[in-house]
Design an enzyme around this catalytic site. Structure first.
Site, PDB file in Angstrom:
ATOM      1  N   THR A 159      -7.923  -2.276   2.101  1.00  0.00           N
ATOM      2  CA  THR A 159      -7.610  -2.961   0.728  1.00  0.00           C
ATOM      3  C   THR A 159      -7.728  -4.392   1.031  1.00  0.00           C
ATOM      4  OG1 THR A 159      -5.263  -1.871   0.472  1.00  0.00           O
ATOM      5  CG2 THR A 159      -4.737  -3.670  -0.567  1.00  0.00           C
ATOM      6  N   ASP A 184      -1.043  -0.131  -4.191  1.00  0.00           N
ATOM      7  CA  ASP A 184      -2.648   0.759  -5.064  1.00  0.00           C
ATOM      8  C   ASP A 184      -2.366   1.940  -5.541  1.00  0.00           C
ATOM      9  OD1 ASP A 184      -1.578   1.163  -2.658  1.00  0.00           O
ATOM     10  OD2 ASP A 184      -3.816   1.382  -1.833  1.00  0.00           O
ATOM     11  N   HIS A 185      -1.107   2.974  -5.191  1.00  0.00           N
ATOM     12  CA  HIS A 185      -0.864   4.243  -5.326  1.00  0.00           C
ATOM     13  C   HIS A 185       0.392   4.418  -4.811  1.00  0.00           C
ATOM     14  CE1 HIS A 185      -2.328   4.841  -1.074  1.00  0.00           C
ATOM     15  NE2 HIS A 185      -3.405   4.068  -1.103  1.00  0.00           N
ATOM     16  N   HIS A 218       1.977   8.592   4.855  1.00  0.00           N
ATOM     17  CA  HIS A 218       0.772   9.433   5.464  1.00  0.00           C
ATOM     18  C   HIS A 218       1.372  10.274   7.071  1.00  0.00           C
ATOM     19  CE1 HIS A 218      -2.137   9.078   3.581  1.00  0.00           C
ATOM     20  NE2 HIS A 218      -2.473   7.053   3.751  1.00  0.00           N
ATOM     21  N   ASP A 243       0.930  -0.901  -0.050  1.00  0.00           N
ATOM     22  CA  ASP A 243       0.279   0.053   0.257  1.00  0.00           C
ATOM     23  C   ASP A 243       1.198   1.849   0.216  1.00  0.00           C
ATOM     24  OD1 ASP A 243      -1.903   2.067   0.430  1.00  0.00           O
ATOM     25  OD2 ASP A 243      -3.023   0.968   1.115  1.00  0.00           O
ATOM     26  N   SER A 276      -7.077   4.089  -1.208  1.00  0.00           N
ATOM     27  CA  SER A 276      -6.616   2.715  -1.256  1.00  0.00           C
ATOM     28  C   SER A 276      -8.528   1.684  -1.872  1.00  0.00           C
ATOM     29  CB  SER A 276      -6.457   1.975   0.209  1.00  0.00           C
ATOM     30  OG  SER A 276      -5.127   2.342   0.407  1.00  0.00           O
TER      31      SER A 276
HETATM   32 MG    MG Z   1      -4.463  -0.875   2.492  1.00  0.00          MG
HETATM   33 ZN    ZN Z   2      -3.355   6.089   2.306  1.00  0.00          ZN
END
Ligand code: MG
Ligand code: ZN
Length: 349
Positions: free
Chosen positions: A125, A285-286, A247, A31, A72
């Site tokens: 996720t 996912d990004h 983050h 992630d 996500s």
């Molecule tokens: Mg996740």
């Molecule tokens: Zn995030």
């Protein structure tokens, strides 16, 4: 009567044959793991990563249906179910129509299934593979949907959403066909065909704060269990907290989580090499944090970086693949194609 017997024999041998050819599918999602997160972890780890073993590389476009920058849930849904949706949605398209996930297609084909995460198992996720909800924050609903779902093995945090609920239900008591284990040792020795291992009451802590057991140990044990079923399997393994380091704009957090994920990738690739007939896909996912690597020292295993955002960014993310039908994953494509390519691998000879 004789005809019926022959027909049954024919049918079971056809099913046996098709299962023999169906590849195991292992999808690994870091992630928030963009190329810079990978590079940081690689330089900090003696300039190497298990990803170098992969045979094919692609790039995935991560935009959500309603936003350039995805969350996500939308990106998880894209990869799990093959549809673009709005941020926050799980397993639904933009009209809130539910879509079957690759895990569910595999299950229909007689696969054994497993989900492992270093977040809670109800987080966006892993939930993309079983939940159908308009908001990823509906954790109690998501836990209920997991309790009804029949994922064979699941490992992650979030125990309180099963037992400390507004509706007063105790889902762990209700899930009578599951064995619930509390420790890695119990997980190892449990031979139940369905096992839930809820590792923490809420979200698991970071590795730097002492999270146990390690994702690589959990993954190796799960692979042993899956192999023992003598059926093809689908497993999703998430390095959930690479994102949380992003983050927090904390590069040490990112690198430590990546290293554990990288060790897990190495174990998975060893398994795939030994077993054969296994497709491994490793992607994200990004990207999280808009991370740039600005300085460092390979010999000292040190990296320095700067972050551009406390949120996600819209850059494409790499897709690494190995094993059966891995060539399908080279090229540049939308994240929904990851679902379609896995689905193609499932039905291909
Ligand atoms: Mg996740
Ligand atoms: Zn995030």
């Amino acid at each position: 009567m004789k005809f019926l017997f022959l027909f049954t024999f024919f049918l079971s041998s056809v099913i046996g044959f098709s299962q023999q050819n169906s590849p195991n599918i292992i999808l690994m999602i870091g992630d928030g793991m963009g190329l810079t997160q990978i590079s940081s972890g690689m330089y900090a780890n003696g300039n190497q990563t298990a990803l170098e073993e992969c045979s094919f590389i692609g790039l995935s476009k991560t935009a959500a249906a309603n936003r350039l920058v995805t969350d996500s849930a939308a990106s998880g849904t894209a990869m799990a179910c093959g549809v673009k949706t709005y941020n926050g949605a799980l397993g639904l398209d933009t009209k809130n129509t539910p879509h079957k996930s690759i895990l569910e297609f595999c299950k229909e084909k007689g696969y054994t299934t497993a989900l492992l995460a270093t977040s809670s198992i109800l987080h966006a996720t892993p939930a993309s593979f079983y939940a159908k909800v308009t908001s990823r924050r509906e954790y109690e609903t998501i836990a209920f949907q997991l309790s009804q779902h029949q994922v064979d093995y699941f490992v992650g945090g979030g125990k309180k959403f099963f037992i400390d609920r507004k509706d007063k239900r105790n889902l762990i008591n209700e899930m009578t066909d599951y064995t619930f284990v509390e420790t890695l040792e119990e997980y190892e020795t449990s031979s139940g065909p369905k096992i839930g291992f809820l590792t923490y009451d809420e979200e698991p802590p970071s590795l730097m704060e002492g999270r146990v057991p390690s994702l690589n140990e959990l993954t190796v044990l799960t692979l042993e269990k899956l192999k023992a079923t003598e059926k093809p399997f689908f497993m999703m393994v998430e390095g959930s907290q690479i994102d949380w380091g992003g983050h927090d704009n904390n590069l040490d957090y990112v690198v430590s989580e990546f290293k554990e994920f990288d060790t897990t990738i190495r174990k998975v690739l060893e398994f795939a090499k030994e077993e054969g007939n296994t497709l491994v896909i490793i992607t994200a996912d990004h990207e999280t944090g808009g991370l740039a690597l600005t300085n460092g020292d390979i010999d000292k295993g040190k990296v320095k970086g700067s972050f551009n955002t406390k949120g996600h960014s819209a850059t494409m993310v790499p897709v690494f693949s190995f094993g059966k039908h891995a060539a399908l994953f080279s090229g540049i494509y939308e994240n929904t194609e990851i679902f379609h390519k896995m689905h193609a691998a499932l039905t291909k000879e």
